[in-house]
Design a protein around this motif. Structure first.
Motif, mmCIF file in Angstrom:
data_model
loop_
_atom_site.group_PDB
_atom_site.id
_atom_site.type_symbol
_atom_site.label_atom_id
_atom_site.label_comp_id
_atom_site.label_asym_id
_atom_site.label_seq_id
_atom_site.Cartn_x
_atom_site.Cartn_y
_atom_site.Cartn_z
ATOM 1 N N ASP A 1 -36.107 -4.257 -5.692
ATOM 2 C CA ASP A 1 -37.314 -4.952 -6.153
ATOM 3 C C ASP A 1 -38.572 -4.285 -5.604
ATOM 4 N N GLU A 2 -38.537 -3.898 -4.321
ATOM 5 C CA GLU A 2 -39.691 -3.229 -3.723
ATOM 6 C C GLU A 2 -39.929 -1.857 -4.361
ATOM 7 N N ILE A 3 -38.855 -1.155 -4.632
ATOM 8 C CA ILE A 3 -38.952 0.183 -5.218
ATOM 9 C C ILE A 3 -39.510 0.123 -6.635
ATOM 10 N N LEU A 4 -39.023 -0.822 -7.425
ATOM 11 C CA LEU A 4 -39.424 -0.899 -8.829
ATOM 12 C C LEU A 4 -40.898 -1.246 -8.992
ATOM 13 N N LYS A 5 -41.497 -1.853 -7.976
ATOM 14 C CA LYS A 5 -42.931 -2.145 -8.029
ATOM 15 C C LYS A 5 -43.749 -0.858 -8.175
ATOM 16 N N ASP A 6 -43.202 0.253 -7.693
ATOM 17 C CA ASP A 6 -43.946 1.514 -7.690
ATOM 18 C C ASP A 6 -43.378 2.537 -8.669
ATOM 19 N N LYS A 7 -42.472 2.117 -9.520
ATOM 20 C CA LYS A 7 -41.813 3.073 -10.415
ATOM 21 C C LYS A 7 -42.807 3.803 -11.308
ATOM 22 N N LYS B 1 -41.697 2.868 3.182
ATOM 23 C CA LYS B 1 -43.007 3.522 3.138
ATOM 24 C C LYS B 1 -43.377 3.851 1.701
ATOM 25 N N LYS B 2 -44.476 3.276 1.245
ATOM 26 C CA LYS B 2 -44.956 3.525 -0.110
ATOM 27 C C LYS B 2 -45.868 4.755 -0.140
ATOM 28 N N TYR B 3 -45.956 5.362 -1.305
ATOM 29 C CA TYR B 3 -46.835 6.505 -1.560
ATOM 30 C C TYR B 3 -46.622 7.623 -0.542
ATOM 31 N N SER B 4 -45.392 7.978 -0.322
ATOM 32 C CA SER B 4 -45.050 9.084 0.573
ATOM 33 C C SER B 4 -45.118 10.398 -0.199
ATOM 34 N N ILE B 5 -45.719 11.425 0.404
ATOM 35 C CA ILE B 5 -45.842 12.725 -0.267
ATOM 36 C C ILE B 5 -45.226 13.846 0.575
ATOM 37 N N HIS B 6 -44.510 13.490 1.644
ATOM 38 C CA HIS B 6 -43.914 14.500 2.520
ATOM 39 C C HIS B 6 -42.402 14.348 2.654
ATOM 40 N N ASP B 7 -41.787 13.594 1.762
ATOM 41 C CA ASP B 7 -40.346 13.343 1.850
ATOM 42 C C ASP B 7 -39.644 13.702 0.552
ATOM 43 N N GLY B 8 -39.995 14.859 0.001
ATOM 44 C CA GLY B 8 -39.409 15.283 -1.263
ATOM 45 C C GLY B 8 -40.480 15.522 -2.304
ATOM 46 N N GLU B 9 -40.054 15.710 -3.531
ATOM 47 C CA GLU B 9 -40.966 16.086 -4.604
ATOM 48 C C GLU B 9 -41.814 14.905 -5.066
ATOM 49 N N GLY B 10 -43.110 15.155 -5.293
ATOM 50 C CA GLY B 10 -43.996 14.166 -5.893
ATOM 51 C C GLY B 10 -44.284 12.965 -5.014
ATOM 52 N N ILE B 11 -44.764 11.904 -5.646
ATOM 53 C CA ILE B 11 -45.058 10.640 -4.965
ATOM 54 C C ILE B 11 -43.767 9.837 -4.863
ATOM 55 N N TYR C 1 -43.717 7.266 -10.160
ATOM 56 C CA TYR C 1 -42.659 8.237 -9.898
ATOM 57 C C TYR C 1 -42.513 9.299 -10.987
ATOM 58 N N THR C 2 -43.582 9.615 -11.713
ATOM 59 C CA THR C 2 -43.484 10.589 -12.805
ATOM 60 C C THR C 2 -42.855 11.892 -12.330
ATOM 61 N N ASN C 3 -43.332 12.391 -11.190
ATOM 62 C CA ASN C 3 -42.773 13.620 -10.613
ATOM 63 C C ASN C 3 -42.142 13.353 -9.245
ATOM 64 N N GLY C 4 -41.923 12.080 -8.939
ATOM 65 C CA GLY C 4 -41.398 11.715 -7.628
ATOM 66 C C GLY C 4 -40.175 10.837 -7.738
ATOM 67 N N GLY C 5 -40.067 9.885 -6.825
ATOM 68 C CA GLY C 5 -38.909 9.004 -6.821
ATOM 69 C C GLY C 5 -38.730 8.321 -5.489
ATOM 70 N N VAL C 6 -37.479 8.188 -5.055
ATOM 71 C CA VAL C 6 -37.145 7.483 -3.823
ATOM 72 C C VAL C 6 -36.433 8.435 -2.876
ATOM 73 N N THR C 7 -36.817 8.378 -1.603
ATOM 74 C CA THR C 7 -36.127 9.136 -0.556
ATOM 75 C C THR C 7 -35.448 8.162 0.389
ATOM 76 N N ILE C 8 -34.167 8.397 0.640
ATOM 77 C CA ILE C 8 -33.421 7.595 1.605
ATOM 78 C C ILE C 8 -33.384 8.388 2.907
ATOM 79 N N SER C 9 -33.969 7.826 3.947
ATOM 80 C CA SER C 9 -34.109 8.545 5.210
ATOM 81 C C SER C 9 -33.632 7.666 6.356
ATOM 82 N N GLY C 10 -34.006 8.045 7.577
ATOM 83 C CA GLY C 10 -33.577 7.261 8.726
ATOM 84 C C GLY C 10 -34.300 7.641 9.989
ATOM 85 N N GLY C 11 -33.592 7.560 11.137
ATOM 86 C CA GLY C 11 -32.174 7.343 11.269
ATOM 87 C C GLY C 11 -31.322 8.263 10.395
ATOM 88 N N GLU C 12 -30.115 7.823 10.190
ATOM 89 C CA GLU C 12 -29.162 8.571 9.368
ATOM 90 C C GLU C 12 -28.556 7.643 8.331
#
Length: 298
Positions: A112-118, A9-19, A121-132
């Motif tokens: 590769d998918e993540i780096l497209k949106d780096k 999911k790109k441009y998530s704002i409800h799974d941690g800090e920032g975008i 990520y000035t105030n955000g980053g990547v969230t690993i979710s699930g599932g578990e």
């Protein structure tokens, strides 16, 4: 090495800090009756059918080598015993009426998918979710190392039901833990999630000893199940003992009911309604009165 992923999911704002970009791992050791992502529960690919997209062309029936599909009046019937999940049917469907949930990715493919949106990520980053995520521990650790090498902020959303050694190893790379707490009473926890909360609480206590400042508690509010004062008070007391101060309140909703229908899964909480704003505000005020930092929605 590959991991089974059901969504990125790109441009998530409800799974941690920032975008953020949220990567959803498939498979979960819990079976929460209110689960908002029922497609995450099973550690296998699901095939789902959208009636409104179906044109009754029967292409899926024709291409299935196992003869596991029958199409009758725009309804697709899949024999799960015969189906080998080759997903030829979803690839051949001209309208997207058949879709697969759960795709194998290599670490580099996800990266590769993540780096497209780096750039976002000035105030955000990547969230690993699930599932578990901890159910796929080897793949998770490989991905965490790559993310850290690329200087990306990492949040891990976990139910905490795993060996603590897994959490401890991940804490070396994670900048934030979104740690689920559902019900404090162990009997009720098992009734509504399928497992006891003993391991979950033990792991949270151990994590607080090594990475307290990284922890955000996520508390889903399920009316009539865990929104009572007794459960909220037990939660507050336990967290105060661990000196954990940040809580995200997640209000139950029933937007996922259609997912259950498409997956042929029984949803057992049809009688429960979304809590009203004043009910959520009351819970927020309760925790704030206990000197917690509280956000609604994560």
């Amino acid at each position: 090495m590959k991991g089974l992923i059901f969504d990125i999911k790109k441009y998530s704002i409800h799974d941690g800090e920032g975008i953020r970009t949220t990567v959803f791992f498939k498979g979960c050791p819990l079976n929460c009756l209110w689960c908002h992502n029922p497609e995450s529960k099973s550690f296998k690919t699901h095939i789902v059918h959208y009636n409104d997209k179906c044109i009754n062309c029967k292409t899926c029936e024709i291409v299935c080598k196992k003869h596991a599909i029958k199409v009758i009046d725009k309804k697709v019937y899949i024999d799960n015993f015969s189906c080998d999940l080759c997903i030829d049917c979803t690839k051949s469907c001209p309208t997207g009426a058949l879709s697969s949930i759960g795709t194998l990715y290599s670490v580099d493919e996800i990266l590769d998918e993540i780096l497209k949106d780096k750039v976002f990520y000035t105030n955000g980053g990547v969230t690993i979710s699930g599932g578990e995520p901890f159910l796929q521990i080897n793949f998770l650790m490989a991905l965490l190392k790559k993310l850290k090498e690329n200087h990306i902020h990492i949040a891990i959303d976990t139910c905490g039901y795993t060996k603590f050694s897994n959490i401890k190893n991940a804490a070396v790379y994670a900048d934030q833990f979104l740690y689920d707490l559902k019900i404090m009473d162990p009997v009720l926890h098992k009734k509504y999630t399928g497992v006891s909360n003993e391991i979950i609480l033990e792991n949270l206590e151990k994590l607080s000893n090594i990475a307290r400042d990284k922890i955000n508690i996520r508390l889903p509010i399920i009316p009539t199940i865990n929104d009572n004062l007794d459960n909220l008070s037990q939660t507050a007391n336990f967290l105060k003992k661990l000196k954990i101060s940040k809580i995200d309140i997640l209000a139950y909703h029933n937007f996922m009911v259609d997912k259950y229908k498409r997956l042929n899964m029984d949803f057992k909480l049809k009688h429960i309604k979304t809590p009203k704003d004043e009910e959520i505000n009351s819970i927020v005020n309760f925790f704030r009165s206990q000197e917690f930092t509280v956000e609604v929605g994560g």
